[in-house]
Motif scaffolding. Structure first.
Motif, PDB file in Angstrom:
ATOM      1  N   GLY A   1       0.887  -1.205  -0.130  1.00 38.77           N
ATOM      2  CA  GLY A   1       0.067   0.072   0.029  1.00 38.77           C
ATOM      3  C   GLY A   1       0.826   1.326  -0.094  1.00 38.77           C
ATOM      4  N   TRP A   2       1.923   1.133   0.831  1.00 39.36           N
ATOM      5  CA  TRP A   2       2.654   2.513   0.890  1.00 39.36           C
ATOM      6  C   TRP A   2       3.483   2.698  -0.479  1.00 39.36           C
ATOM      7  CZ3 TRP A   2       1.452   6.623   3.148  1.00 39.36           C
ATOM      8  CH2 TRP A   2       0.754   6.695   4.239  1.00 39.36           C
ATOM      9  N   ASP A   3       4.085   1.511  -0.816  1.00 35.12           N
ATOM     10  CA  ASP A   3       4.794   1.496  -2.235  1.00 35.12           C
ATOM     11  C   ASP A   3       3.681   2.251  -3.217  1.00 35.12           C
ATOM     12  OD1 ASP A   3       7.327   0.633  -2.019  1.00 35.12           O
ATOM     13  OD2 ASP A   3       6.726  -1.457  -1.691  1.00 35.12           O
ATOM     14  N   TYR A   4       2.682   1.707  -3.352  1.00 36.96           N
ATOM     15  CA  TYR A   4       1.710   2.395  -4.390  1.00 36.96           C
ATOM     16  C   TYR A   4       1.508   3.861  -4.091  1.00 36.96           C
ATOM     17  CZ  TYR A   4      -3.349   3.485  -5.922  1.00 36.96           C
ATOM     18  OH  TYR A   4      -4.269   4.062  -6.178  1.00 36.96           O
ATOM     19  N   TYR A   5       1.180   4.376  -2.825  1.00 37.63           N
ATOM     20  CA  TYR A   5       0.872   5.615  -2.646  1.00 37.63           C
ATOM     21  C   TYR A   5       2.068   6.468  -2.516  1.00 37.63           C
ATOM     22  CZ  TYR A   5      -3.757   5.258  -0.893  1.00 37.63           C
ATOM     23  OH  TYR A   5      -5.118   4.914  -0.986  1.00 37.63           O
ATOM     24  N   PHE A   6       3.377   6.040  -2.333  1.00 37.07           N
ATOM     25  CA  PHE A   6       4.683   6.791  -2.524  1.00 37.07           C
ATOM     26  C   PHE A   6       4.876   7.113  -3.965  1.00 37.07           C
ATOM     27  CE2 PHE A   6       5.139   6.687   1.895  1.00 37.07           C
ATOM     28  CZ  PHE A   6       5.086   7.978   2.283  1.00 37.07           C
ATOM     29  N   ASP A   7       4.748   6.052  -4.779  1.00 38.21           N
ATOM     30  CA  ASP A   7       4.832   5.917  -6.338  1.00 38.21           C
ATOM     31  C   ASP A   7       3.768   6.954  -6.960  1.00 38.21           C
ATOM     32  OD1 ASP A   7       6.725   4.093  -6.198  1.00 38.21           O
ATOM     33  OD2 ASP A   7       5.777   2.473  -7.190  1.00 38.21           O
TER      34      ASP A   7
ATOM     35  N   ALA B   1      -2.349   6.238 -13.790  1.00 37.54           N
ATOM     36  CA  ALA B   1      -1.473   5.204 -14.415  1.00 37.54           C
ATOM     37  C   ALA B   1      -0.941   4.426 -13.373  1.00 37.54           C
ATOM     38  CB  ALA B   1      -0.423   5.780 -15.177  1.00 37.54           C
ATOM     39  N   VAL B   2      -1.002   4.480 -12.048  1.00 43.83           N
ATOM     40  CA  VAL B   2      -0.218   3.975 -11.184  1.00 43.83           C
ATOM     41  C   VAL B   2      -1.443   3.016 -10.347  1.00 43.83           C
ATOM     42  CG1 VAL B   2       0.583   3.950  -8.814  1.00 43.83           C
ATOM     43  CG2 VAL B   2       1.450   5.596 -10.432  1.00 43.83           C
ATOM     44  N   VAL B   3      -1.414   1.721 -10.675  1.00 48.57           N
ATOM     45  CA  VAL B   3      -2.580   0.920 -10.399  1.00 48.57           C
ATOM     46  C   VAL B   3      -2.315  -0.111  -9.161  1.00 48.57           C
ATOM     47  CG1 VAL B   3      -4.186  -0.731 -11.487  1.00 48.57           C
ATOM     48  CG2 VAL B   3      -3.385   0.976 -12.784  1.00 48.57           C
ATOM     49  N   PHE B   4      -3.382   0.109  -8.258  1.00 48.76           N
ATOM     50  CA  PHE B   4      -3.190  -0.710  -6.885  1.00 48.76           C
ATOM     51  C   PHE B   4      -2.925  -2.240  -7.144  1.00 48.76           C
ATOM     52  CE2 PHE B   4      -4.627  -2.828  -3.111  1.00 48.76           C
ATOM     53  CZ  PHE B   4      -3.655  -2.518  -2.169  1.00 48.76           C
ATOM     54  N   ASP B   5      -3.772  -2.916  -8.352  1.00 46.47           N
ATOM     55  CA  ASP B   5      -3.589  -4.318  -8.407  1.00 46.47           C
ATOM     56  C   ASP B   5      -2.241  -4.567  -8.896  1.00 46.47           C
ATOM     57  OD1 ASP B   5      -6.027  -4.359  -7.801  1.00 46.47           O
ATOM     58  OD2 ASP B   5      -6.813  -4.298  -9.858  1.00 46.47           O
ATOM     59  N   ASP B   6      -1.488  -3.490  -9.242  1.00 52.19           N
ATOM     60  CA  ASP B   6      -0.124  -3.979  -9.756  1.00 52.19           C
ATOM     61  C   ASP B   6       0.845  -4.071  -8.525  1.00 52.19           C
ATOM     62  OD1 ASP B   6      -0.629  -3.835 -12.403  1.00 52.19           O
ATOM     63  OD2 ASP B   6       0.164  -1.817 -12.492  1.00 52.19           O
ATOM     64  N   TYR B   7       0.300  -3.580  -7.422  1.00 55.01           N
ATOM     65  CA  TYR B   7       1.088  -3.652  -6.042  1.00 55.01           C
ATOM     66  C   TYR B   7       0.809  -4.949  -4.981  1.00 55.01           C
ATOM     67  CZ  TYR B   7       2.954   0.776  -7.512  1.00 55.01           C
ATOM     68  OH  TYR B   7       3.714   1.705  -8.304  1.00 55.01           O
ATOM     69  N   TYR B   8      -0.577  -4.948  -5.044  1.00 55.90           N
ATOM     70  CA  TYR B   8      -1.153  -5.857  -4.134  1.00 55.90           C
ATOM     71  C   TYR B   8      -1.801  -7.161  -4.925  1.00 55.90           C
ATOM     72  CZ  TYR B   8      -3.278  -8.142  -0.450  1.00 55.90           C
ATOM     73  OH  TYR B   8      -3.674  -9.134   0.646  1.00 55.90           O
ATOM     74  N   PRO B   9      -1.605  -8.268  -4.755  1.00 58.18           N
ATOM     75  CA  PRO B   9      -0.734  -8.773  -3.694  1.00 58.18           C
ATOM     76  C   PRO B   9       0.733  -9.063  -4.427  1.00 58.18           C
ATOM     77  CG  PRO B   9      -1.953 -10.508  -4.850  1.00 58.18           C
ATOM     78  CD  PRO B   9      -2.554  -9.147  -5.520  1.00 58.18           C
ATOM     79  N   ALA B  10       1.141  -8.594  -5.497  1.00 61.51           N
ATOM     80  CA  ALA B  10       2.372  -8.806  -6.267  1.00 61.51           C
ATOM     81  C   ALA B  10       3.612  -8.489  -5.184  1.00 61.51           C
ATOM     82  CB  ALA B  10       2.597  -8.074  -7.391  1.00 61.51           C
ATOM     83  N   LEU B  11       3.518  -7.695  -4.454  1.00 59.21           N
ATOM     84  CA  LEU B  11       4.716  -7.324  -3.550  1.00 59.21           C
ATOM     85  C   LEU B  11       4.694  -7.692  -2.156  1.00 59.21           C
ATOM     86  CD1 LEU B  11       5.151  -3.516  -4.500  1.00 59.21           C
ATOM     87  CD2 LEU B  11       6.132  -5.456  -5.674  1.00 59.21           C
TER      88      LEU B  11
END
Length: 172
Positions: free
Chosen positions: A133-139, A152-162
Motif C-alpha cells: 500500500g505504501w509503495d503504491y501511494y509513494f509511487d 497510471a499507478v494501479v493498486f492491483d500492480d502492487y497487491y498482492p504482487a509485492l
C-alpha cells in the motif's frame, strides 16, 4: 500492468518493527514538504485533511481506498517544518482498531530532497498489505510531483504482487 518494486524494509525504531522506505525528488525541501503537508497537494496522491494543525491534530481522509473509508484522527506528535513530521493515529485494520505511528523525515542535498517514511507495524502479518500500500501511494506521489498521470499507478500492480517481499522482510 506496470512493473513495480517493493522498496520497504524492516527497521527497529522505538523498540518495535517499522516499515521504512525512501523516495527522492529533484526538488527543494520546501516543495516536498508542501506535497506531504498541504491538503490540496496531498489530494493529488493520497487524501485530504481538515482542521487546524496548530491545535495538534487534524482529520485525515483517504481518497483512493473507496467511498466508505472512515476519516482518521491524526495526532501531530512532532512537526519541525520542513524536516520532520510524526503522527499517531488509530484506524481499523481488518477486525480490530490499531494504533499506527508514522514518521516523515526530509533532507535536501545537491538539489535532491530525500523523503524517509516510517510506519510502525504492530503485527508482522500486517506488513504484507501495508508495505504494498505504501509503495503504491509513494509511487503516486512521485508521479504527482513530476507532473504525471497518477491514474497510471494501479493498486492491483502492487497487491498482492509485492506481498511476498514484505512477508519475508517481517518474518510473517
Amino acid at each position: 500492468m506496470s512493473t513495480t518494486t517493493a522498496t520497504g524494509r524492516n527497521e527497529q525504531r522505538h523498540g518495535m518493527p517499522y516499515l521504512v522506505m525512501t523516495r527522492q525528488f529533484r526538488a527543494p525541501i520546501d516543495d516536498v514538504w508542501a506535497a506531504v503537508t498541504e491538503s490540496d497537494r496531498l489530494a493529488r496522491w493520497i487524501g485530504t485533511w481538515s482542521g487546524d494543525p496548530a491545535e495538534g491534530e487534524v482529520t485525515f481522509q483517504m481518497r483512493y481506498e473507496g467511498d466508505d473509508v472512515p476519516s482518521e484522527r491524526f495526532v501531530i506528535d512532532e512537526c519541525e517544518a520542513p524536516h520532520r513530521l510524526a503522527i499517531t493515529t488509530e484506524a481499523p485494520y481488518e477486525a480490530e482498531q490499531v494504533t499506527w505511528h508514522l514518521e516523515l523525515d526530509l533532507a535536501e542535498a545537491d538539489g535532491v530532497t530525500t523523503l524517509t517514511f516510517a510506519q510502525s507495524v504492530p503485527d508482522p502479518a500486517m506488513a504484507e498489505s501495508v508495505g504494498p500500500g505504501w509503495d503504491y501511494y509513494f509511487d503516486r506521489m512521485v508521479v504527482a510531483e513530476t507532473g504525471g498521470d497518477v491514474t497510471a499507478v494501479v493498486f492491483d500492480d502492487y497487491y498482492p504482487a509485492l506481498s511476498e517481499h514484505y512477508k519475508a522482510e517481517f518474518g510473517s
